[in-house]
Scaffold this motif. Structure first.
Motif, PDB file in Angstrom:
ATOM      1  N   ALA A  13       1.048  -1.192  -0.094  1.00 45.14           N
ATOM      2  CA  ALA A  13      -0.002  -0.149   0.018  1.00 45.14           C
ATOM      3  C   ALA A  13       1.015   1.298   0.077  1.00 45.14           C
ATOM      4  O   ALA A  13       2.048   1.518  -0.304  1.00 45.14           O
ATOM      5  CB  ALA A  13      -1.004  -0.073   1.117  1.00 45.14           C
ATOM      6  N   SER A  14       0.387   2.330   0.248  1.00 38.61           N
ATOM      7  CA  SER A  14       0.991   3.655   0.381  1.00 38.61           C
ATOM      8  C   SER A  14       0.333   4.659   1.222  1.00 38.61           C
ATOM      9  O   SER A  14      -0.722   4.153   1.944  1.00 38.61           O
ATOM     10  CB  SER A  14       1.006   4.346  -1.089  1.00 38.61           C
ATOM     11  N   GLU A  15       0.946   5.674   1.613  1.00 36.73           N
ATOM     12  CA  GLU A  15       0.360   6.764   2.449  1.00 36.73           C
ATOM     13  C   GLU A  15      -1.045   7.039   1.846  1.00 36.73           C
ATOM     14  O   GLU A  15      -1.901   7.643   2.985  1.00 36.73           O
ATOM     15  CB  GLU A  15       0.892   7.916   2.682  1.00 36.73           C
ATOM     16  N   LYS A  16      -1.569   6.925   0.936  1.00 36.46           N
ATOM     17  CA  LYS A  16      -2.904   7.195   0.239  1.00 36.46           C
ATOM     18  C   LYS A  16      -3.940   6.295   1.018  1.00 36.46           C
ATOM     19  O   LYS A  16      -5.175   6.770   1.386  1.00 36.46           O
ATOM     20  CB  LYS A  16      -3.133   6.799  -1.228  1.00 36.46           C
ATOM     21  N   GLY A  40       4.218   3.785  -3.213  1.00 38.82           N
ATOM     22  CA  GLY A  40       3.707   4.924  -3.665  1.00 38.82           C
ATOM     23  C   GLY A  40       4.629   5.812  -4.243  1.00 38.82           C
ATOM     24  O   GLY A  40       4.656   7.105  -4.040  1.00 38.82           O
ATOM     25  N   GLY A  41       5.380   5.355  -5.128  1.00 37.05           N
ATOM     26  CA  GLY A  41       6.561   6.291  -6.001  1.00 37.05           C
ATOM     27  C   GLY A  41       7.695   6.654  -5.416  1.00 37.05           C
ATOM     28  O   GLY A  41       8.483   7.065  -5.934  1.00 37.05           O
ATOM     29  N   GLN A  42       7.838   5.955  -4.108  1.00 35.09           N
ATOM     30  CA  GLN A  42       9.197   6.064  -3.329  1.00 35.09           C
ATOM     31  C   GLN A  42      10.345   5.076  -4.126  1.00 35.09           C
ATOM     32  O   GLN A  42       9.795   4.077  -4.524  1.00 35.09           O
ATOM     33  CB  GLN A  42       9.058   6.004  -1.842  1.00 35.09           C
ATOM     34  N   LYS A 121       1.383 -14.908 -11.229  1.00 36.59           N
ATOM     35  CA  LYS A 121       0.248 -15.312 -10.702  1.00 36.59           C
ATOM     36  C   LYS A 121      -0.960 -14.289 -10.424  1.00 36.59           C
ATOM     37  O   LYS A 121      -2.259 -14.443 -10.701  1.00 36.59           O
ATOM     38  CB  LYS A 121       0.438 -16.161  -9.510  1.00 36.59           C
ATOM     39  N   MET A 122      -0.369 -13.296 -10.021  1.00 34.50           N
ATOM     40  CA  MET A 122      -1.481 -11.962  -9.636  1.00 34.50           C
ATOM     41  C   MET A 122      -1.916 -11.445 -10.910  1.00 34.50           C
ATOM     42  O   MET A 122      -3.265 -11.348 -10.849  1.00 34.50           O
ATOM     43  CB  MET A 122      -0.496 -11.061  -8.806  1.00 34.50           C
ATOM     44  N   ARG A 123      -1.249 -11.349 -11.985  1.00 36.88           N
ATOM     45  CA  ARG A 123      -1.867 -10.794 -13.153  1.00 36.88           C
ATOM     46  C   ARG A 123      -2.976 -11.674 -13.765  1.00 36.88           C
ATOM     47  O   ARG A 123      -3.695 -11.200 -14.509  1.00 36.88           O
ATOM     48  CB  ARG A 123      -0.767 -10.416 -14.172  1.00 36.88           C
ATOM     49  N   ALA A 124      -2.815 -13.139 -13.618  1.00 35.27           N
ATOM     50  CA  ALA A 124      -3.393 -13.876 -14.083  1.00 35.27           C
ATOM     51  C   ALA A 124      -4.894 -13.928 -13.470  1.00 35.27           C
ATOM     52  O   ALA A 124      -5.870 -14.268 -13.986  1.00 35.27           O
ATOM     53  CB  ALA A 124      -2.751 -15.348 -14.380  1.00 35.27           C
ATOM     54  N   LYS A 125      -4.596 -13.768 -12.051  1.00 34.83           N
ATOM     55  CA  LYS A 125      -5.878 -14.449 -11.079  1.00 34.83           C
ATOM     56  C   LYS A 125      -6.692 -12.959 -10.537  1.00 34.83           C
ATOM     57  O   LYS A 125      -7.781 -13.069 -10.575  1.00 34.83           O
ATOM     58  CB  LYS A 125      -5.314 -15.190 -10.105  1.00 34.83           C
ATOM     59  N   HIS A 132      -3.740  -2.176 -10.551  1.00 39.52           N
ATOM     60  CA  HIS A 132      -3.840  -1.111  -9.486  1.00 39.52           C
ATOM     61  C   HIS A 132      -2.412  -0.840  -8.527  1.00 39.52           C
ATOM     62  O   HIS A 132      -1.939   0.142  -8.724  1.00 39.52           O
ATOM     63  CB  HIS A 132      -4.703  -1.516  -8.309  1.00 39.52           C
ATOM     64  N   LEU A 133      -1.929  -2.079  -8.377  1.00 39.06           N
ATOM     65  CA  LEU A 133      -0.426  -2.177  -7.729  1.00 39.06           C
ATOM     66  C   LEU A 133       0.625  -1.539  -8.711  1.00 39.06           C
ATOM     67  O   LEU A 133       1.376  -0.297  -8.080  1.00 39.06           O
ATOM     68  CB  LEU A 133       0.019  -3.211  -7.175  1.00 39.06           C
ATOM     69  N   GLU A 134       0.628  -1.896  -9.767  1.00 37.90           N
ATOM     70  CA  GLU A 134       1.517  -1.222 -10.961  1.00 37.90           C
ATOM     71  C   GLU A 134       1.342   0.568 -10.871  1.00 37.90           C
ATOM     72  O   GLU A 134       2.353   1.300 -11.013  1.00 37.90           O
ATOM     73  CB  GLU A 134       1.474  -1.763 -12.336  1.00 37.90           C
ATOM     74  N   GLU A 135       0.072   0.848 -11.019  1.00 42.67           N
ATOM     75  CA  GLU A 135      -0.141   2.302 -11.070  1.00 42.67           C
ATOM     76  C   GLU A 135       0.036   2.978  -9.711  1.00 42.67           C
ATOM     77  O   GLU A 135       0.917   3.934  -9.792  1.00 42.67           O
ATOM     78  CB  GLU A 135      -1.676   2.581 -11.400  1.00 42.67           C
ATOM     79  N   LEU A 136      -0.149   2.243  -8.708  1.00 41.02           N
ATOM     80  CA  LEU A 136       0.183   2.997  -7.354  1.00 41.02           C
ATOM     81  C   LEU A 136       1.604   3.048  -6.898  1.00 41.02           C
ATOM     82  O   LEU A 136       1.968   4.262  -6.150  1.00 41.02           O
ATOM     83  CB  LEU A 136      -0.435   2.089  -6.236  1.00 41.02           C
ATOM     84  N   HIS A 137       2.253   2.137  -7.533  1.00 41.89           N
ATOM     85  CA  HIS A 137       3.623   2.237  -7.058  1.00 41.89           C
ATOM     86  C   HIS A 137       4.876   2.716  -7.904  1.00 41.89           C
ATOM     87  O   HIS A 137       6.150   2.525  -7.688  1.00 41.89           O
ATOM     88  CB  HIS A 137       4.137   0.576  -6.440  1.00 41.89           C
ATOM     89  N   ALA A 138       4.343   2.914  -9.241  1.00 44.56           N
ATOM     90  CA  ALA A 138       5.401   3.287 -10.112  1.00 44.56           C
ATOM     91  C   ALA A 138       5.998   4.515  -9.908  1.00 44.56           C
ATOM     92  O   ALA A 138       5.670   5.410  -8.919  1.00 44.56           O
ATOM     93  CB  ALA A 138       4.275   3.635 -11.427  1.00 44.56           C
ATOM     94  N   PRO A 139       7.410   4.467 -10.147  1.00 36.97           N
ATOM     95  CA  PRO A 139       8.136   3.606 -11.231  1.00 36.97           C
ATOM     96  C   PRO A 139       8.758   2.208 -10.765  1.00 36.97           C
ATOM     97  O   PRO A 139       9.251   1.826 -11.492  1.00 36.97           O
ATOM     98  CB  PRO A 139       8.996   4.583 -11.629  1.00 36.97           C
TER      99      PRO A 139
END
Length: 231
Positions: A13-16, A40-42, A121-125, A132-139
């Motif tokens: 997760a992140s501070e959001k 969260g981008g850190q 596994k996560m992307r498949a299931k 959501h995780l990819e967007e939240l934690h990018a880069p």
């Protein structure tokens, strides 16, 4: 001046995650949040993505805010990191409230916790959650985040930094909250570790599972505020 309160997020997760709680507590506290390394981008840097690293980040954040001591709320992983930091520098913590924090780490528990931390596994299931995780934690990439989280959990399993020995000497008021239906943290383990703490309050939140968004927000805000208000 309002008392200082730092809110700490859980794994993946992140501070959001804590902004709604921060808004509820802002009238009574000077509330801040942070995102741990790799979240969260850190940036995800070698050596910082560990429980010891997160504990150091908490203490560094208190320094940056020029807070001599603060109240802390930590959800899940955030609660564990707060307690690790408190074992190192107890004078920096006026009180700590944890919610849904897993305490009884072992190699078997780490293996169970990391079983699903595989990007393929996560992307498949659960593709929406993975996206959501990819967007939240990018880069930070999803594979890198999951691999680092798995390594962190294996480290907790092999050598848990919170033990009966160091918790029994921790002179910080701690409130341990756990949902009645929380199969991640577990009621029995939470109560056991709360019993090690000399200044602990333990409460089971009825009809409540592990996810933060499933916890009654008004109840949580009141528990944090009431406990911190005593110290």
């Amino acid at each position: 001046m309002k008392p200082s309160l730092l809110l700490l997020h859980g794994a993946l997760a992140s501070e959001k995650q804590l902004k709604p709680l921060a808004r509820q507590l802002a009238a009574a506290f000077d509330v801040r949040t942070l995102s741990f390394s790799g979240h969260g981008g850190q940036p995800l840097e070698a050596g910082t993505f560990s429980m010891a690293g997160f504990a150091d980040e908490i203490l560094q954040f208190l320094d940056e805010q020029r807070w001599e001591a603060a109240h802390v709320f930590g959800y899940s992983m955030g609660g564990y990191a707060a307690l690790v930091a408190a074992t190192q520098a107890p004078a920096r913590f006026r009180s700590i409230t944890t919610l849904g924090t897993t305490f009884g780490w072992s190699p078997a528990m780490a293996a169970q916790a990391t079983a699903f931390l595989d990007a393929g596994k996560m992307r498949a299931k659960v593709p929406q959650y993975a996206a959501h995780l990819e967007e939240l934690h990018a880069p930070t990439s999803l594979p890198a985040l999951l691999e680092a989280t798995s390594a962190l959990m294996r480290g907790l399993g092999d050598a848990p930094p919170l033990t009966q020995a160091n918790l029994s000497t921790l002179k910080v008021p701690v409130q341990v909250l756990v949902g009645e239906l929380d199969t991640t943290a577990g009621v029995d383990a939470s109560q056991q570790f709360a019993g090690y703490l000399p200044q602990a309050v333990f409460e089971i939140i009825m009809n409540t599972p592990h996810p933060l968004e499933k916890v009654n927000p008004d109840l949580l805000a009141s528990r944090v505020a009431q406990f911190a208000g005593q110290f």
